[in-house]
Design an enzyme around this catalytic site. Structure first.
Site, PDB file in Angstrom:
ATOM      1  CE  LYS A  22       7.003 -18.208  32.540  1.00  0.00           C
ATOM      2  NZ  LYS A  22       6.292 -18.157  33.837  1.00  0.00           N
ATOM      3  CG  ASN A  23       4.896 -14.720  33.484  1.00  0.00           C
ATOM      4  OD1 ASN A  23       4.698 -15.937  33.432  1.00  0.00           O
ATOM      5  ND2 ASN A  23       5.846 -14.167  34.215  1.00  0.00           N
ATOM      6  CB  CYS A  34       6.980 -22.206  44.621  1.00  0.00           C
ATOM      7  SG  CYS A  34       7.436 -20.509  44.368  1.00  0.00           S
ATOM      8  NE  ARG A  82       7.328 -23.831  35.454  1.00  0.00           N
ATOM      9  CZ  ARG A  82       6.841 -23.512  36.630  1.00  0.00           C
ATOM     10  NH1 ARG A  82       7.441 -23.941  37.717  1.00  0.00           N
ATOM     11  NH2 ARG A  82       5.759 -22.772  36.728  1.00  0.00           N
ATOM     12  CG  ASP A  98      10.096 -12.798  36.646  1.00  0.00           C
ATOM     13  OD1 ASP A  98      10.236 -13.343  37.756  1.00  0.00           O
ATOM     14  OD2 ASP A  98       8.995 -12.724  36.057  1.00  0.00           O
ATOM     15  NE  ARG A 134       5.335 -16.978  43.506  1.00  0.00           N
ATOM     16  CZ  ARG A 134       5.542 -17.322  42.238  1.00  0.00           C
ATOM     17  NH1 ARG A 134       6.313 -18.338  41.953  1.00  0.00           N
ATOM     18  NH2 ARG A 134       4.959 -16.656  41.267  1.00  0.00           N
TER      19      ARG A 134
HETATM   20  N1  EPU Z   1       1.712 -11.742  47.539  1.00  0.00           N
HETATM   21  C1  EPU Z   1       1.033 -11.888  48.737  1.00  0.00           C
HETATM   22  N2  EPU Z   1      -0.289 -12.257  48.693  1.00  0.00           N
HETATM   23  C2  EPU Z   1      -0.949 -12.480  47.524  1.00  0.00           C
HETATM   24  C3  EPU Z   1      -0.250 -12.327  46.311  1.00  0.00           C
HETATM   25  C4  EPU Z   1       1.088 -11.959  46.347  1.00  0.00           C
HETATM   26  O1  EPU Z   1       1.605 -11.724  49.807  1.00  0.00           O
HETATM   27  O2  EPU Z   1      -2.133 -12.812  47.572  1.00  0.00           O
HETATM   28  C5  EPU Z   1       3.123 -11.325  47.541  1.00  0.00           C
HETATM   29  C6  EPU Z   1       4.062 -12.389  46.987  1.00  0.00           C
HETATM   30  O3  EPU Z   1       4.404 -13.359  47.958  1.00  0.00           O
HETATM   31  C7  EPU Z   1       5.223 -11.550  46.529  1.00  0.00           C
HETATM   32  C8  EPU Z   1       4.554 -10.267  46.032  1.00  0.00           C
HETATM   33  O4  EPU Z   1       3.279 -10.249  46.630  1.00  0.00           O
HETATM   34  O5  EPU Z   1       6.059 -11.236  47.604  1.00  0.00           O
HETATM   35  C9  EPU Z   1       4.388 -10.139  44.532  1.00  0.00           C
HETATM   36  O6  EPU Z   1       3.989 -11.374  43.973  1.00  0.00           O
HETATM   37  P1  EPU Z   1       3.008 -11.496  42.731  1.00  0.00           P
HETATM   38  O7  EPU Z   1       1.680 -11.934  43.215  1.00  0.00           O
HETATM   39  O8  EPU Z   1       3.075 -10.263  41.921  1.00  0.00           O
HETATM   40  O9  EPU Z   1       3.670 -12.702  41.922  1.00  0.00           O
HETATM   41  P2  EPU Z   1       2.877 -13.706  41.023  1.00  0.00           P
HETATM   42  O10 EPU Z   1       1.698 -13.027  40.449  1.00  0.00           O
HETATM   43  O11 EPU Z   1       2.670 -14.982  41.760  1.00  0.00           O
HETATM   44  C10 EPU Z   1       4.062 -13.109  38.772  1.00  0.00           C
HETATM   45  C11 EPU Z   1       4.851 -13.833  37.719  1.00  0.00           C
HETATM   46  C12 EPU Z   1       6.215 -14.206  38.280  1.00  0.00           C
HETATM   47  C13 EPU Z   1       6.927 -12.919  38.705  1.00  0.00           C
HETATM   48  C14 EPU Z   1       6.063 -12.151  39.705  1.00  0.00           C
HETATM   49  C15 EPU Z   1       6.634 -10.798  40.093  1.00  0.00           C
HETATM   50  C16 EPU Z   1       3.138 -14.913  36.398  1.00  0.00           C
HETATM   51  C17 EPU Z   1       2.469 -16.169  35.969  1.00  0.00           C
HETATM   52  N3  EPU Z   1       4.107 -15.018  37.305  1.00  0.00           N
HETATM   53  O12 EPU Z   1       3.934 -14.000  39.877  1.00  0.00           O
HETATM   54  O13 EPU Z   1       6.945 -14.830  37.228  1.00  0.00           O
HETATM   55  O14 EPU Z   1       8.164 -13.222  39.291  1.00  0.00           O
HETATM   56  O15 EPU Z   1       4.749 -11.919  39.151  1.00  0.00           O
HETATM   57  O16 EPU Z   1       6.818 -10.007  38.985  1.00  0.00           O
HETATM   58  O17 EPU Z   1       2.814 -13.841  35.896  1.00  0.00           O
HETATM   59  C18 EPU Z   1       8.564 -16.260  36.263  1.00  0.00           C
HETATM   60  O18 EPU Z   1       8.048 -16.022  35.152  1.00  0.00           O
HETATM   61  O19 EPU Z   1       9.667 -16.849  36.399  1.00  0.00           O
HETATM   62  C19 EPU Z   1       7.857 -15.828  37.473  1.00  0.00           C
HETATM   63  C20 EPU Z   1       8.116 -16.335  38.678  1.00  0.00           C
END
Ligand code: EPU
Length: 427
Positions: free
Chosen positions: A22-23, A116, A403, A311, A121
């Site tokens: 998915k991701n 969320c 999802r 995850d 996030r």
């Molecule tokens: N963060 C910031 N600022 C930003 C971006 C991130 O502070 O601009 C922080 C977040 O709040 C968090 C950390 O950085 O504390 C890491 O978050 P990340 O951005 O890596 O998460 P994401 O990209 O929003 C993806 C996956 C998630 C998975 C996380 C961590 C996708 C579509 N989603 O989310 O997947 O938990 O990386 O590995 O790739 C799931 O599949 O259930 C899911 C939530």
């Protein structure tokens, strides 16, 4: 709304095919915005998040034909570089259209995703990256409005340092850099296999991406300001594989073969599973998981890849609920990712929460209950708990599971579990 009803007690045995990731699929679908023509994605899972992304791409003016496991995206005649709140609020990953849209069309208006269930996030790192490439960013009435240099011009290659490794942040900026003029260097990047997969796609499309999957990525944008369409089969979903790995290990005698799973993408989880007393082995294109003795308690701290994946934290906690001794599980990525804990406590688990740490004391058994969660992985953990709990467990709000887990009840039934979907049973 539907529910999933589980009668616990079966020992899981047999083969389960792991679906496409998915991701990995979500950013790759967004990457189709960087080109015209027809792009074909194979091994795409049939999931609600894929449908949501397809709806968003259609809103933006693309033709999208979803026939899982294939999705075909074609360019339409009208482009509307705008992602509305109604679509973004359903799925935060929608924010990944921002980079491709502003890089390709010079402007984009994308709703801010908001908080969320698992935490605040923010997307400040995504925005900072675009600004470094010459974008002007305004926040207006809940929307991000981004414009290329000089009121809609082409982005410029830049050096971007991420304050923390962010998966979708790295992906968003990689896509923008693939169309920017000149070379970009991205530092402190997320190293997840899904980021590496996006790098592979961008290279197939004609960008020059070097280092995806490491913490430094160099990208030279396309000379023409446009990339070519592609045909690609998506990598296996390591989190789905990890979830079935844990499910198979829940009872003594469990013996589950994960078809198409990639052990190297799951090294931290596999190391912890082995310490807990579970046998995990590569067998050709498959991974086999067996448990022939008691579970031992082990400690886990989540971290960016190659650390232990957040995850998989909820699912691994369920395994520890039945281990001998005390296990300390710390969540360092998201501030609110313990929603499964009160539900597991209702099923008889002994868990004490202290800030971002859960201390789990193994118990002899769990009891079935009516449970629900407001996040995908927490929901998956409750299904796993239901598989071993006495009597019946009913998981409500199944749309969270839909999802991210393709045909979960059929797959579990194929392994011998007693699981059914009950239509319209949700409160
Ligand atoms: N963060 C910031 N600022 C930003 C971006 C991130 O502070 O601009 C922080 C977040 O709040 C968090 C950390 O950085 O504390 C890491 O978050 P990340 O951005 O890596 O998460 P994401 O990209 O929003 C993806 C996956 C998630 C998975 C996380 C961590 C996708 C579509 N989603 O989310 O997947 O938990 O990386 O590995 O790739 C799931 O599949 O259930 C899911 C939530």
């Amino acid at each position: 709304m539907d529910a999933i009803r589980i009668r616990g007690g079966a020992t899981l045995k047999g083969h389960v095919r792991i679906s496409g990731s998915k991701n990995a699929a979500l950013p790759i679908l967004c990457a189709t915005l960087l080109s015209d023509g027809e792009s074909r994605l194979r091994n795409v899972p049939a999931l609600r998040d894929i449908d949501t992304t397809a709806a968003l791409l259609r809103f933006l003016g693309r033709g999208v034909d979803v026939r899982a496991p294939e999705v075909v995206v074609t360019a339409g005649s009208n482009v509307r570089p705008e992602a509305p709140y109604e679509l973004v609020k359903q799925m935060r990953a929608s924010v990944m259209v921002l980079g491709p849209l502003v890089a390709r069309f010079g402007r984009a208006k994308v709703s801010l995703p908001g908080g969320c269930a698992i935490g605040a996030r923010p997307i400040d790192q995504h925005l900072k990256g675009l600004e470094a490439m010459g974008c002007t960013i305004r926040l207006e009435r809940g929307y991000v409005i981004a414009e290329g240099p000089g009121g809609g011009g082409r982005l410029k290659g830049a050096e971007v340092y991420f304050d923390m490794p962010t998966v979708t942040g790295t992906e968003n900026i990689m896509m923008a850099a693939a169309l920017a003029k000149g070379r970009s260097t991205l530092l402190n990047c997320a190293r997840e296999p899904e980021v590496e997969e996006l790098g592979r796609i961008l290279n197939k499309m004609g960008a020059e991406v070097d280092g995806a999957g490491t913490d430094v990525i160099h990208i030279t944008g396309s000379e023409r300001g446009e990339l070519a369409p592609f045909d690609h089969a998506i990598i296996a979903d390591r989190i789905e594989a990890g979830t079935y790995m844990v499910a198979g290990a829940m009872t003594e005698g469990g013996d589950v073969t994960l078809e198409g799973a990639v052990l190297e993408d799951l090294e931290a989880l596999v190391a912890k599973m082995r310490l807990a007393g579970v046998e995990v082995a590569s067998e050709g294109q498959n991974v086999r998981v067996r448990r022939n003795g008691p579970l031992r308690a082990v400690n886990v701290t989540t971290g960016p890849h190659p650390g232990f994946p957040t995850d998989m934290q909820a699912q691994f906690m369920v395994l520890m609920c039945l281990a001998k001794g005390e296990s300390v599980i710390s969540e360092t990525i998201f501030e609110n990712r313990f929603m499964h804990v009160p539900e597991l406590q209702r099923m008889g688990a002994s868990i004490a929460l202290r800030g971002n740490t859960a201390v789990v004391q193994g118990v002899d058994r769990l009891y079935g209950a009516s449970v629900m969660a407001t996040d995908l992985r927490a929901s998956a953990s409750l299904v796993i708990a239901g598989l071993v709990a006495e009597d019946e467990t009913e998981l409500q709000r199944v749309y969270h599971i839909d999802r991210g887990y393709e045909h979960i009840e059929q797959k579990l039934r194929g392994l011998g579990a007693n699981v059914e979907r009950v239509k319209g049973a949700d409160a």
